[in-house]
Write a protein that holds these residues in place. Sequence first.
Motif, PDB file in Angstrom:
ATOM      1  N   GLU A 101      -3.522 -10.102  -0.545  1.00 34.32           N
ATOM      2  CA  GLU A 101      -3.535  -9.126  -1.646  1.00 34.32           C
ATOM      3  C   GLU A 101      -3.611  -7.679  -1.145  1.00 34.32           C
ATOM      4  N   LYS A 102      -4.540  -7.395  -0.277  1.00 32.51           N
ATOM      5  CA  LYS A 102      -4.704  -6.032   0.222  1.00 32.51           C
ATOM      6  C   LYS A 102      -3.498  -5.598   1.050  1.00 32.51           C
ATOM      7  N   MET A 103      -2.952  -6.540   1.819  1.00 35.28           N
ATOM      8  CA  MET A 103      -1.798  -6.224   2.651  1.00 35.28           C
ATOM      9  C   MET A 103      -0.591  -5.837   1.791  1.00 35.28           C
ATOM     10  N   VAL A 104      -0.353  -6.567   0.708  1.00 32.07           N
ATOM     11  CA  VAL A 104       0.800  -6.285  -0.150  1.00 32.07           C
ATOM     12  C   VAL A 104       0.645  -4.922  -0.830  1.00 32.07           C
ATOM     13  N   ARG A 105      -0.569  -4.603  -1.243  1.00 29.20           N
ATOM     14  CA  ARG A 105      -0.805  -3.277  -1.833  1.00 29.20           C
ATOM     15  C   ARG A 105      -0.491  -2.175  -0.818  1.00 29.20           C
ATOM     16  N   SER A 106      -0.982  -2.354   0.369  1.00 32.02           N
ATOM     17  CA  SER A 106      -0.749  -1.351   1.411  1.00 32.02           C
ATOM     18  C   SER A 106       0.729  -1.246   1.759  1.00 32.02           C
ATOM     19  N   LEU A 107       1.416  -2.372   1.796  1.00 30.01           N
ATOM     20  CA  LEU A 107       2.845  -2.357   2.106  1.00 30.01           C
ATOM     21  C   LEU A 107       3.644  -1.594   1.053  1.00 30.01           C
ATOM     22  N   GLY A 108       3.225  -1.681  -0.203  1.00 33.33           N
ATOM     23  CA  GLY A 108       3.902  -0.915  -1.246  1.00 33.33           C
ATOM     24  C   GLY A 108       3.815   0.577  -0.969  1.00 33.33           C
ATOM     25  N   PHE A 109       2.622   1.041  -0.670  1.00 31.17           N
ATOM     26  CA  PHE A 109       2.415   2.460  -0.380  1.00 31.17           C
ATOM     27  C   PHE A 109       3.159   2.876   0.887  1.00 31.17           C
ATOM     28  N   LEU A 110       3.005   2.073   1.934  1.00 30.22           N
ATOM     29  CA  LEU A 110       3.627   2.422   3.209  1.00 30.22           C
ATOM     30  C   LEU A 110       5.150   2.367   3.160  1.00 30.22           C
ATOM     31  N   SER A 111       5.698   1.465   2.372  1.00 29.83           N
ATOM     32  CA  SER A 111       7.164   1.426   2.241  1.00 29.83           C
ATOM     33  C   SER A 111       7.673   2.679   1.534  1.00 29.83           C
ATOM     34  N   GLY A 112       6.890   3.214   0.612  1.00 28.43           N
ATOM     35  CA  GLY A 112       7.255   4.479  -0.024  1.00 28.43           C
ATOM     36  C   GLY A 112       7.267   5.620   0.974  1.00 28.43           C
ATOM     37  N   LEU A 113       6.256   5.664   1.821  1.00 30.65           N
ATOM     38  CA  LEU A 113       6.223   6.701   2.850  1.00 30.65           C
ATOM     39  C   LEU A 113       7.389   6.571   3.823  1.00 30.65           C
ATOM     40  N   LEU A 114       7.698   5.335   4.203  1.00 31.70           N
ATOM     41  CA  LEU A 114       8.829   5.108   5.096  1.00 31.70           C
ATOM     42  C   LEU A 114      10.136   5.541   4.446  1.00 31.70           C
ATOM     43  N   LEU A 115      10.312   5.245   3.207  1.00 28.93           N
ATOM     44  CA  LEU A 115      11.525   5.627   2.478  1.00 28.93           C
ATOM     45  C   LEU A 115      11.647   7.147   2.413  1.00 28.93           C
ATOM     46  N   ILE A 116      10.555   7.817   2.201  1.00 23.15           N
ATOM     47  CA  ILE A 116      10.575   9.300   2.169  1.00 23.15           C
ATOM     48  C   ILE A 116      10.982   9.850   3.530  1.00 23.15           C
ATOM     49  N   LEU A 117      10.399   9.280   4.590  1.00 20.92           N
ATOM     50  CA  LEU A 117      10.739   9.745   5.934  1.00 20.92           C
ATOM     51  C   LEU A 117      12.217   9.513   6.249  1.00 20.92           C
TER      52      LEU A 117
END
Length: 171
Positions: free
Chosen positions: A152-168
Amino acid sequence: MLKLIGAIFIVAATTWGGFEFAKRYSDRPKQIRQLRFALQSLEAEIMYGQTPLARAAEQIAAQVGPPVNQLFEQFAEKLKVGTFSARHAWNESLEDVWKKTVLKKGEYEALKHFGETLGQHDVTSQQKYIKLALGHLESEEKEAEIAQAKNEKMVRSLGFLSGLLLILLLM
């Protein structure tokens, strides 16, 4: 300025997606607990209340939340119509409601097998089949809780981090 607003929207959307996906991990154990409670209530209604199956299903539907209550509501309605056997009514209701749940194949198989025996045996044999279904659901609940703690915590973090990666990547 537009890039900043776009970046905020991207991070918000991917974070929201991560939280929605993670919600499946927390909803699964809850729905299994609801099913276990419903089957325990059904056992009590059959064993001690001598309640007819349709009425017992209605009472259980009033006690549990969605989507499990929908399973028992549909089951009761199909039994009241009188054209369905208990087994057929259970299987039809299970098929209709299954798409609304986050449950997996193990829970489906346990409930389907339970439905095959529903209304086919005397009260004592029916109690044994309910206990068997409860045992299967209990082991599935333990597995669901482990998966929740692990993912659960990993999937939440992946959502946020994938957004940051997409921005970069877009900048």
